[in-house]
Write an enzyme that holds these catalytic residues in place. Structure first.
Site, short mmCIF file in Angstrom:
data_model
loop_
_atom_site.label_atom_id
_atom_site.label_comp_id
_atom_site.label_asym_id
_atom_site.label_seq_id
_atom_site.Cartn_x
_atom_site.Cartn_y
_atom_site.Cartn_z
N HIS A 1 4.38 2.39 -4.25
CA HIS A 1 4.90 1.81 -3.01
C HIS A 1 5.84 2.76 -2.27
O HIS A 1 6.60 3.51 -2.86
CB HIS A 1 5.63 0.51 -3.32
CG HIS A 1 6.77 0.66 -4.29
ND1 HIS A 1 8.05 1.01 -3.92
CD2 HIS A 1 6.81 0.53 -5.63
CE1 HIS A 1 8.84 1.07 -4.96
NE2 HIS A 1 8.10 0.79 -6.03
N ASP A 2 5.74 2.74 -0.97
CA ASP A 2 6.64 3.46 -0.06
C ASP A 2 6.53 4.97 -0.16
O ASP A 2 7.40 5.69 0.34
CB ASP A 2 8.10 3.04 -0.30
CG ASP A 2 8.29 1.53 -0.17
OD1 ASP A 2 8.12 1.03 0.96
OD2 ASP A 2 8.58 0.87 -1.17
N GLY B 1 7.56 5.31 -6.90
CA GLY B 1 7.92 4.77 -5.60
C GLY B 1 8.80 5.69 -4.78
O GLY B 1 9.66 6.40 -5.31
#
Length: 256
Positions: free
Chosen positions: A119-120, A137
């Site tokens: 994520h991200d 992440g």
């Protein structure tokens, strides 16, 4: 162009000449750009945007929920550019609200089997991620970065343009542009000279980068003095300027 066994949500939007293989699943709020190919058994969930000419091979899972225990189902996105090739069993997660809400991948990347992009994360253009490479992440890759097989990038780390991360390396700090790192607990091993030559860097540009590398990793000088030396070199070399700017922006500290 769409196999009859594929399941495509009415809320998905597919561009012209998109091919979808057997048993693929494309969920709502997914957009697939023109001339893309989705292989058999792929799962794409949204919100996810794929640009033009992407090739997603069998069993990849794209746009899945972030593997973050703080995630509570809020709306977050995955945005992928054009002409990326994503191989079998790759997993790419959407962003999180705390991390800006978007995982973003640029153009012309080559993402090999079993890669995980958490994520991200942000990936630039023309990168190669070899088999089983893993981004935790919020990791950031610049342009033309190469990750060897089984390389692992710690959360929030940034990898500069044209850097090379050797096979099996564990990276827990920022890697400046042009630098090559290797070994299990990754350390600097020179600059990515061969890659730079292949991309058209001439001898003068590479020599300037080498001088900057020596100042940073071999001089033994305090960082304040290294910055001063790089600042002098940056007046004549855009590449050294790029290294200096990366160093100045580093929040996690440099891999040294």
């Amino acid at each position: 162009m769409i196999h009859p066994s594929a399941q495509i949500d009415p809320g998905a939007r597919l561009g012209a000449n998109v091919r979808v293989g057997a048993f693929a699943v494309i969920g709502p709020d997914v957009e697939v750009g023109d001339d893309s190919r989705i292989g058999p058994h792929c799962v794409i969930t949204g919100p996810t945007r794929l640009g033009r000419g992407n090739v997603i091979h069998a069993h990849a899972t794209i746009g899945n929920d972030p593997q973050d225990k703080k995630f509570r189902g809020e709306r977050t996105e995955l945005v992928i550019g054009d002409r990326n090739t994503i191989f079998e069993f790759t997993t790419i997660s959407r962003g999180t609200a705390d991390g800006g809400g978007i995982t973003r991948i640029g153009d012309d990347n080559w993402i090999m089997a079993y890669v995980h992009v958490a994520h991200d994360c942000i990936i630039g253009n023309q990168c190669i991620l070899a088999n089983n490479a893993t981004l935790a992440g919020h990791a950031v890759l610049g342009d033309w970065v190469i990750l060897g097989g089984f390389a692992a990038i710690h959360q929030f780390c940034k990898i500069g343009d044209h850097a090379f991360i050797g096979m099996g390396s564990l990276v827990n700090a920022d890697v400046p542009p042009f630098v090559m790192v290797a070994d299990k607990y990754a350390g600097p091993r020179g600059i990515n000279a061969e890659g730079l030559k292949r991309r058209g860097f001439d001898a003068e540009r590479i020599a300037a980068i080498k001088r900057a590398y020596r100042a940073l990793y071999m001089s033994g000088k305090p960082m304040a003095e290294v910055r001063e030396q790089l600042a002098q070199g940056a007046t004549e070399s855009q590449d050294v300027r790029l290294m200096l700017e990366f160093i100045e922006r580093s929040a996690r500290g440099l891999l040294r």
